[in-house]
Structures are given as C-alpha cells and as structure tokens.
Design a protein around this motif. Structure first.
Motif, PDB file in Angstrom:
ATOM      1  N   LEU A 280       0.809  -1.223   0.000  1.00 57.48           N
ATOM      2  CA  LEU A 280       0.000   0.000   0.000  1.00 57.48           C
ATOM      3  C   LEU A 280       0.837   1.266   0.000  1.00 57.48           C
ATOM      4  CD1 LEU A 280      -2.866  -0.975   2.439  1.00 57.48           C
ATOM      5  CD2 LEU A 280      -2.975  -0.743  -0.026  1.00 57.48           C
ATOM      6  N   ALA A 281       1.717   1.379   0.955  1.00 56.80           N
ATOM      7  CA  ALA A 281       2.414   2.642   1.142  1.00 56.80           C
ATOM      8  C   ALA A 281       3.306   2.954  -0.047  1.00 56.80           C
ATOM      9  CB  ALA A 281       3.247   2.606   2.425  1.00 56.80           C
ATOM     10  N   ASN A 282       3.257   4.215  -0.485  1.00 58.57           N
ATOM     11  CA  ASN A 282       4.237   4.670  -1.448  1.00 58.57           C
ATOM     12  C   ASN A 282       5.586   4.777  -0.746  1.00 58.57           C
ATOM     13  OD1 ASN A 282       2.312   4.933  -3.515  1.00 58.57           O
ATOM     14  ND2 ASN A 282       1.683   6.934  -2.704  1.00 58.57           N
ATOM     15  N   ARG A 283       6.580   5.173  -1.460  1.00 58.77           N
ATOM     16  CA  ARG A 283       7.924   5.222  -0.874  1.00 58.77           C
ATOM     17  C   ARG A 283       7.943   6.143   0.349  1.00 58.77           C
ATOM     18  NH1 ARG A 283      12.471   8.265  -1.088  1.00 58.77           N
ATOM     19  NH2 ARG A 283      11.370   9.820  -2.348  1.00 58.77           N
ATOM     20  N   LEU A 284       8.467   5.623   1.451  1.00 59.45           N
ATOM     21  CA  LEU A 284       8.566   6.377   2.691  1.00 59.45           C
ATOM     22  C   LEU A 284      10.019   6.746   2.950  1.00 59.45           C
ATOM     23  CD1 LEU A 284       6.205   4.267   4.985  1.00 59.45           C
ATOM     24  CD2 LEU A 284       5.666   6.395   3.795  1.00 59.45           C
ATOM     25  N   GLU A 285      10.202   7.975   3.392  1.00 60.78           N
ATOM     26  CA  GLU A 285      11.550   8.407   3.746  1.00 60.78           C
ATOM     27  C   GLU A 285      12.000   7.701   5.030  1.00 60.78           C
ATOM     28  OE1 GLU A 285      13.564  10.346   2.163  1.00 60.78           O
ATOM     29  OE2 GLU A 285      12.241  10.986   0.539  1.00 60.78           O
ATOM     30  N   ASP A 286      13.317   7.558   5.151  1.00 55.98           N
ATOM     31  CA  ASP A 286      13.882   6.927   6.334  1.00 55.98           C
ATOM     32  C   ASP A 286      13.696   7.841   7.542  1.00 55.98           C
ATOM     33  OD1 ASP A 286      15.202   5.390   8.109  1.00 55.98           O
ATOM     34  OD2 ASP A 286      17.178   5.528   7.159  1.00 55.98           O
ATOM     35  N   ALA A 287      13.317   7.228   8.657  1.00 56.10           N
ATOM     36  CA  ALA A 287      13.085   8.023   9.870  1.00 56.10           C
ATOM     37  C   ALA A 287      14.372   8.649  10.393  1.00 56.10           C
ATOM     38  CB  ALA A 287      12.449   7.152  10.960  1.00 56.10           C
ATOM     39  N   ASN A 288      15.531   8.041  10.123  1.00 50.32           N
ATOM     40  CA  ASN A 288      16.791   8.578  10.652  1.00 50.32           C
ATOM     41  C   ASN A 288      17.113   9.954  10.082  1.00 50.32           C
ATOM     42  OD1 ASN A 288      17.207   6.245  12.160  1.00 50.32           O
ATOM     43  ND2 ASN A 288      18.231   5.204  10.460  1.00 50.32           N
ATOM     44  N   LEU A 289      16.627  10.217   8.857  1.00 52.53           N
ATOM     45  CA  LEU A 289      16.901  11.533   8.263  1.00 52.53           C
ATOM     46  C   LEU A 289      16.119  12.645   8.945  1.00 52.53           C
ATOM     47  CD1 LEU A 289      16.817  10.537   4.480  1.00 52.53           C
ATOM     48  CD2 LEU A 289      18.833  10.834   5.942  1.00 52.53           C
ATOM     49  N   GLY A 307      13.730  27.435  -0.867  1.00 51.38           N
ATOM     50  CA  GLY A 307      13.668  28.113  -2.159  1.00 51.38           C
ATOM     51  C   GLY A 307      12.327  28.760  -2.436  1.00 51.38           C
ATOM     52  N   GLY A 308      11.379  28.664  -1.487  1.00 52.64           N
ATOM     53  CA  GLY A 308      10.094  29.327  -1.630  1.00 52.64           C
ATOM     54  C   GLY A 308       8.950  28.424  -2.043  1.00 52.64           C
ATOM     55  N   GLN A 309       9.174  27.085  -2.153  1.00 48.68           N
ATOM     56  CA  GLN A 309       8.139  26.162  -2.572  1.00 48.68           C
ATOM     57  C   GLN A 309       7.745  25.249  -1.417  1.00 48.68           C
ATOM     58  OE1 GLN A 309       6.593  26.109  -5.514  1.00 48.68           O
ATOM     59  NE2 GLN A 309       7.815  27.857  -6.227  1.00 48.68           N
ATOM     60  N   PRO A 310       6.450  25.251  -1.014  1.00 53.94           N
ATOM     61  CA  PRO A 310       6.026  24.315   0.031  1.00 53.94           C
ATOM     62  C   PRO A 310       6.210  22.870  -0.445  1.00 53.94           C
ATOM     63  CG  PRO A 310       4.371  26.021  -0.334  1.00 53.94           C
ATOM     64  CD  PRO A 310       5.348  26.121  -1.457  1.00 53.94           C
ATOM     65  N   ALA A 311       6.415  21.975   0.513  1.00 55.11           N
ATOM     66  CA  ALA A 311       6.622  20.557   0.171  1.00 55.11           C
ATOM     67  C   ALA A 311       6.110  19.691   1.305  1.00 55.11           C
ATOM     68  CB  ALA A 311       8.105  20.275  -0.080  1.00 55.11           C
ATOM     69  N   THR A 312       5.646  18.499   0.961  1.00 54.84           N
ATOM     70  CA  THR A 312       5.208  17.512   1.944  1.00 54.84           C
ATOM     71  C   THR A 312       5.894  16.187   1.659  1.00 54.84           C
ATOM     72  OG1 THR A 312       3.293  16.859   0.612  1.00 54.84           O
ATOM     73  CG2 THR A 312       2.955  18.609   2.241  1.00 54.84           C
ATOM     74  N   VAL A 313       6.022  15.387   2.683  1.00 54.62           N
ATOM     75  CA  VAL A 313       6.640  14.074   2.527  1.00 54.62           C
ATOM     76  C   VAL A 313       6.110  13.162   3.627  1.00 54.62           C
ATOM     77  CG1 VAL A 313       8.648  14.668   3.940  1.00 54.62           C
ATOM     78  CG2 VAL A 313       8.828  12.825   2.271  1.00 54.62           C
ATOM     79  N   ARG A 320       6.830   0.743  15.101  1.00 52.10           N
ATOM     80  CA  ARG A 320       6.421  -0.139  14.026  1.00 52.10           C
ATOM     81  C   ARG A 320       4.992   0.166  13.569  1.00 52.10           C
ATOM     82  NH1 ARG A 320       6.239  -6.055  15.856  1.00 52.10           N
ATOM     83  NH2 ARG A 320       4.249  -5.340  16.743  1.00 52.10           N
ATOM     84  N   GLY A 321       4.846   0.260  12.256  1.00 50.40           N
ATOM     85  CA  GLY A 321       3.523   0.469  11.698  1.00 50.40           C
ATOM     86  C   GLY A 321       3.063   1.910  11.689  1.00 50.40           C
ATOM     87  N   SER A 322       3.890   2.852  12.158  1.00 54.54           N
ATOM     88  CA  SER A 322       3.478   4.250  12.185  1.00 54.54           C
ATOM     89  C   SER A 322       4.125   4.996  11.029  1.00 54.54           C
ATOM     90  CB  SER A 322       3.880   4.907  13.512  1.00 54.54           C
ATOM     91  OG  SER A 322       5.292   4.918  13.658  1.00 54.54           O
ATOM     92  N   VAL A 323       3.438   6.011  10.561  1.00 55.72           N
ATOM     93  CA  VAL A 323       3.959   6.887   9.525  1.00 55.72           C
ATOM     94  C   VAL A 323       3.816   8.323  10.009  1.00 55.72           C
ATOM     95  CG1 VAL A 323       3.489   5.316   7.616  1.00 55.72           C
ATOM     96  CG2 VAL A 323       1.722   6.915   8.360  1.00 55.72           C
ATOM     97  N   VAL A 324       4.648   9.185   9.474  1.00 51.76           N
ATOM     98  CA  VAL A 324       4.661  10.589   9.867  1.00 51.76           C
ATOM     99  C   VAL A 324       4.552  11.439   8.621  1.00 51.76           C
ATOM    100  CG1 VAL A 324       6.004  12.431  10.966  1.00 51.76           C
ATOM    101  CG2 VAL A 324       6.023  10.122  11.931  1.00 51.76           C
ATOM    102  N   LEU A 325       3.662  12.410   8.664  1.00 50.63           N
ATOM    103  CA  LEU A 325       3.508  13.374   7.590  1.00 50.63           C
ATOM    104  C   LEU A 325       4.260  14.639   7.963  1.00 50.63           C
ATOM    105  CD1 LEU A 325       2.237  14.530   4.991  1.00 50.63           C
ATOM    106  CD2 LEU A 325       0.217  15.109   6.360  1.00 50.63           C
ATOM    107  N   ALA A 326       5.142  15.093   7.081  1.00 50.95           N
ATOM    108  CA  ALA A 326       5.913  16.317   7.314  1.00 50.95           C
ATOM    109  C   ALA A 326       5.568  17.322   6.231  1.00 50.95           C
ATOM    110  CB  ALA A 326       7.405  16.019   7.310  1.00 50.95           C
ATOM    111  N   ALA A 327       5.336  18.573   6.654  1.00 48.92           N
ATOM    112  CA  ALA A 327       5.038  19.669   5.726  1.00 48.92           C
ATOM    113  C   ALA A 327       6.021  20.799   5.990  1.00 48.92           C
ATOM    114  CB  ALA A 327       3.596  20.153   5.892  1.00 48.92           C
TER     115      ALA A 327
END
Length: 674
Positions: A280-289, A307-313, A320-327
């Motif tokens: 299901l999950a699309n590519r997830l960034e590593d939590a260590n970063l 650079g002036g452009q909003p971004a989310t990841v 385990r099993g948790s995801v984090v949304l960063a804006a």
C-alpha cells in the motif's frame, strides 16, 4: 492441457478481484494522504504567517555560524573527544578546515580543526607570527568588532593576542588550547556568554599557500531560541511537532514531540506492517533523516521550502507500523525567505484503515477464490468423467475391422437421457454409430451376398455357352471365325467365377482370422519352417533366412503368421526375376517381434506405398486371357493378420534400390481373462 486444468486457469482469473481491490484501497489511501497533506500545509502556512506577524523570528542572513546546544560542559583541552556527538554537523572553514560551535548557559565553545601537513610555527607574541600558520578570530558585539591572533609554536595552552584597538565588552586576551599532529592542528577555546556576541569571524592562514594574513570569515551567530520555541508552542496544533529552521536547515526553535506510540486501536502486527509497506504505502523516507534531536535537517523538502516552494513528505515513524507526515513551508518576509517551518504529524489512521480494508478484501477475495475454484474443480471433474464415459464407449463400440460391439443391440448409449449438451453429443454419437454399423454390416456381407447372387447367373451363362457350342458342333454350323469369340466368352465366365470364389474365400478368411486361437510359440521355429517349405517353390531363386540366436516367444496364432508369410512370398515371387534373391529375417523388438521378407525387383511407386495393404489393390500386370485374375487380397490378408496381433504391416524400398521389403511388426494377441 486437460479440461480440469483449463477450468482451474479460468478460476484463477478471479484473482483480478483482489488485484482490483488492492488498486482501489491504494487509491483510497493516496486520497487520504493527500487530504491530510493539504490540511497540514494549510496549518503550516497559518503558523508561518503568525510568526512573521509577531516578529518571533528575527531576520536571518544568507550565511551564519550556528551554535549547537551542548547538554554537558565541554573541557577545553585541544582534543575533540567532547565534540564527537556534534561532529556530523561541523561547518566548513575555508578549503581545508572545519569549525564546531557549541554553547550552554554560561559559555560559547569553539573548536577549529585545520588540515595542514607542512607547518610553519611561531608564537602569537613573535614578530613574524603573522607570517607563520595561524588563526584570525574576529568577535563582534553591539559596540564593534575586534580581531585576535591565535598562533603557537608548540602544543599546549596559549593566549590569543588582539590585533585591533579595544572595544567595550570584548576581552583583551582569550585563553585557548593548541594541539597538533602530522595531519594538522586543532584550536579549542571558550568565550563567556556575557559578551553578547552578535558576529563571529574565523580565518585560517597557511604560510605555504599564502593569501590575506588578516582575513576572517565573519558571520552572524545563530542558535536555538527558547523564545521562538515558546511562540511555536502557542501556535502549533496539538499532537503536532513544529520546527523552525534557518534557510540552511539549522534548528532555531522546536515545539512539541512526536507521539508514535500505539493508540487505542493498538499496534499493528509485523505482518500487517509488512503488508502496508509492501502493498500500500508509497515510498517512505527513512526516519533517521528526520530525527527529532538533530541540529540540522538537510532534506530535499527543506531545501525546496528554503527556495520558496512548500513541500510535503511521508516518512516512517519510529514505532512499528506508524507513519509521519511532514510539511515544510517557507517563512517569508517582504519576499525574502527568513526560515523554514516544518510541521510533523504522526498518523496511525491511514495505515490502520488501509490495512483493515486490504486484509478484509484479501480474506473475502481468497474465500471467493477458494469457493469458485472448488466449484469449478467439481464441475471440471464431473465434466471430465462424463466425457471419459463417452470416449470409452466410443472406443469399445468399434473393432479394427469396422464391426460394432453389441452395445447397440438394445439401442443404448451412455448419457443419451441427459438434457444438456453432453446428452446432445451422446445422442449424436448413437445415431452416428447406428448409421456406421448398418453400413459396415452391409459392406462386410457384400462379398458373400454378391458371390451368392452371381453364382446362378454365371451357371446359366456357362451352361448356355456349353449348349450353344454343342448344338453348333452337332450341326457342323460353327463358323471358324466365331470360335475366338466363343473362347473369349468362356474365358470371361471363368474369370467371373474365379472372382466370385475369391470374394467368398475373402469373407471366410476374415472370419477365420477373427476366430483364430492364440498360443505361446517360438517365432524362430515358425519362420524356419516356412523358409524350408518355400525353397522347393522358388525355383532358381536364392532364399536367405536370418534368425536370431535366442528364442523369441510370442503369444500368437502361428497358422495366421504362416498364412501371412505365404501371401508375402506369393507377392514377392511375382516381381522377383528367375535368378534373383529373397531374404526372410526375424528380429526382436522392445514390444514384440518383426518379420521382414525382402526381394529383388522393381521399386514401389511412391503413390501406392500407402494403399498396398488395402482390399482389391494390386500392382501386377493385367491378366492375359486364360490367366487367373489377381484381386489384390493377399496383402489385405497380411494387414488383417498384423492387426489381429496388435501390430502393423508396412512396405518400403530398399536403401540401395535393389528391391523392396515387406515387414510384419507383431505385438502379440491378448490373453483371455480368467
């Protein structure tokens, strides 16, 4: 491929259901993510505007020296042991040096590491100190800026000498520690926080490379702000971690902590987490970063926001099993980016909902697949069994000679009462076999019927010819030129009589072949006996008999085999020249034996090789008047004998073109069941 396997492949097509469901759940999960991302971006933009309005974030220049927070006091000894936890975030100092700055409540610590393998040494008090390897330290406060010379001819303690006039609030001398080795030298010192420094400059002079001896890279100081963190705590929503970063990614303030511990719904198991991350999950960034305690974040999203452009990841959570949304959104003032606001929100709702939806879908789909597969397997098995019954009935119904089994005496065929397509097929088979059976019976009895029906007309014609000849001879009225016609008529009647007798004999022969009783015999003795009997019959021709050394036992009818060899010999003598040769051979095969009779003579026509063993087919010349007719039944009898023994009869031209060879491949006759 069998019917059951084909239907199983059809059943596997139901796998499209879970695949379609997986795509739907994945799309649903993507929509949920996009909705959360848009909501978090809106919150981040609102907090960023509030920070600008309240002035909580002071203007930040393009380049700064960042002072990292130190939880423990640092011992100033010139060694980098205390600096090891902060080393990954060292700042470049010229082309061959790095700088570390750290601070606590009382002190500002500085550690410079310079790579220099060719040293020019001098103390700061020496007259030529500026010509040797040294550091220029520039301190600036609200009253001005003052530079200091840091140089030493040997490792140990030193005092930085001022190079500029005194400035209020800045010290006269700065104690420091100098350590060096073969790779270069290191300088460590500390300054009181009470100096209220605004700018700091550090320059490296390498006597070997030359350059400006008084130059120093002077930049404003940046560090973690408790005031800014307090402002964030009032603006950021609950359960959201906020970080304010400089455009270079340095941490200026932080509020809140990520809570990725299991909630009321519990923590997903390892299998559910694996399913979510794999399917299901699309590519997830590593939590260590994105660690919470690092002083600098240098991710692509932060650089885009700078650079002036909003971004989310979306990134993996610590649990385990948790995801984090960063804006990440830029903090802009008058068109200039002063910093980056990073909001991070843990999410268990998305993976839990997606996992539950996917697992429920998979369980339902596989249940449907098993039921559909079982039904199709049962249907395929039943269909295969019914078709097998039709096949077995069709195979048992007809013998090799075309006669039908007594199965149809009562007009019954399997499954003729079935109302479906199999029943239609069975009824079609039944009608077909009835027609074929009647036609086969007609053909099988045709010869005997014709021979019976032709006997009386032939007798009448023959007697009439005899009476005519006697009457004409008694009156001396038989013309001389009529005698040939009378002779031809008698010859035709004789040929017709021979034909009728041969047809009758053929019918009796077929019945005798069918009724022959098998026994266990040694084929060597049968073939040897036939060869010895043929020698007086072949005249001046030569006959070679090739037999194996050991016995060849076969369950067969020896009189039929001898009869077939008689027919083959009669056929061979018709084409072998008077001084020619014949060869009779016997050989064992994996499933029986093979008897071959080769003779010298003309080759077989290619068009006739497949028809030689059919009834009423002959390659001999047309008979002349007075000769017995050749009906082509001999090789047909040979074929019947071979088929009665489960074998086949064949003919071929010899490889050297000297003649032909006829062979009987025999497998033996079936043994009766007790």
């Amino acid at each position: 491929m069998s019917l059951r396997r084909k239907l199983l492949l059809v059943a596997l097509c139901t796998l499209a259901l879970p695949i379609a469901g997986w795509l739907y759940v994945r799309q649903m999960e993507t929509l949920l993510r996009e909705g959360q991302a848009q909501a978090l971006l809106a919150s981040a933009n609102a907090v960023a505007r509030s920070l600008v309005v309240t002035g909580a974030l002071p203007p930040v220049s393009a380049s700064n020296w960042y002072v990292e927070s130190s939880a423990q006091p640092i011992t100033v000894d010139g060694y980098g042991d205390d600096w090891a936890p902060l080393t990954p975030w060292s700042q470049s100092l010229g082309s061959h040096g790095k700088l570390l700055l750290a601070g606590d409540d009382n002190w500002l610590y500085l550690y410079a590491d310079v790579r220099d393998t060719r040293r020019t040494r001098a103390d700061a008090d020496d007259a030529n100190a500026l010509a040797a390897d040294h550091l220029i330290l520039a301190l600036g406060n609200a009253n001005g800026q003052r530079r200091y010379l840091v140089a030493s001819a040997a490792p140990g303690a030193l005092a930085a000498r001022p190079l500029d006039p005194p400035v209020d609030g800045l010290p006269e001398m700065i104690p420091a520690q100098w350590q060096e080795d073969g790779s270069g030298y290191r300088v460590e010192l500390r300054l009181p926080r009470s100096l209220a420094l605004r700018r700091l400059g550090v320059g490296i002079y390498d006597a070997t490379a030359g350059g400006d001896r008084m130059a120093a890279d002077t930049r404003p100081l940046l560090d973690y702000s408790d005031k800014l963190s307090g402002e964030l705590a009032q603006l950021v929503p609950d359960q959201v971690q906020a970080r304010v970063l400089a455009p270079q990614g340095w941490l200026l303030g932080r509020s809140g902590r990520l809570n990725t511990l299991p909630g009321s719904d519990g923590q997903p198991g390892w299998f559910a987490a694996l399913v979510y991350r794999s399917l299901l999950a699309n590519r997830l960034e590593d939590a260590n970063l994105w660690a919470q305690d690092v002083p600098r974040l240098d991710s692509g999203e932060v650089r885009r926001a700078a650079g002036g452009q909003p971004a989310t990841v979306w990134r993996s959570g610590e649990e385990r099993g948790s995801v984090v949304l960063a804006a990440a959104v830029p903090i802009e003032r008058a068109g200039k980016v002063d910093g980056v606001l990073l909001l991070e929100q843990p999410s268990r709702t998305v993976p839990l909902l997606a996992n539950r939806a996917l697992l429920g879908l998979l369980l339902t789909s596989f249940g449907v697949l098993l039921v559909a597969g079982g039904i199709l397997l049962w249907f395929a098995t039943r269909l295969s069994l019914r078709l097998g019954r039709l096949r077995n009935a069709a195979e048992r119904a007809q013998f090799n000679d075309g006669r039908l089994d007594g199965l149809f005496d009562s007009g019954k065929f399997p499954m003729t009462d079935a109302p479906d397509e199999i029943g239609d097929l069975a009824r079609s088979f039944e009608r077909l076999f009835e027609v074929v059976g009647s036609y086969t019976d007609y053909l099988r009895t045709l010869a005997s019927k014709l021979s019976h029906e032709l006997n009386t007309p032939l007798a009448i014609v023959k007697s009439s010819l005899d009476n005519l000849e006697h009457a004409l001879q008694a009156q001396d009225r038989l013309p001389a030129d009529a005698q040939p016609y009378l002779a031809r008529a008698r010859d035709g009647v004789a040929r017709l009589g021979a034909l009728v007798r041969a047809m009758s004999e053929s019918s009796r022969m077929e019945r005798s072949i069918t009724a022959a009783e098998p026994e266990d015999v040694d084929l060597r003795e049968v073939v040897r006996g036939c060869a010895e009997a043929y020698r007086p019959l072949i005249g001046t021709r030569r006959l070679a008999c090739e037999l194996p050394a050991g016995p060849i036992n076969l369950h067969c009818a020896p009189e039929l085999i001898a009869q077939a060899l008689d027919k083959l010999l009669d056929n061979a003598l018709s084409f072998t020249p008077p001084d020619g040769w014949l060869r009779l051979s016997l050989a064992a095969t994996p499933d029986g034996a093979e008897i071959e009779l080769a003779n010298q003579g003309p080759p077989l026509p290619a068009a006739m090789q497949g028809r030689l063993f059919d009834s009423l087919v002959s390659l001999r010349d047309k008979a002349t008047p007075g000769d017995a007719p050749h009906l082509g039944l001999g090789l047909y009898v040979v074929r019947l004998v071979a088929e009665r023994h489960g074998g086949v009869a064949s003919a071929r031209n010899l490889d050297d073109g000297s003649g032909v060879a006829f062979s009987l491949r025999l497998h033996g006759m079936p043994r009766p069941r007790l």
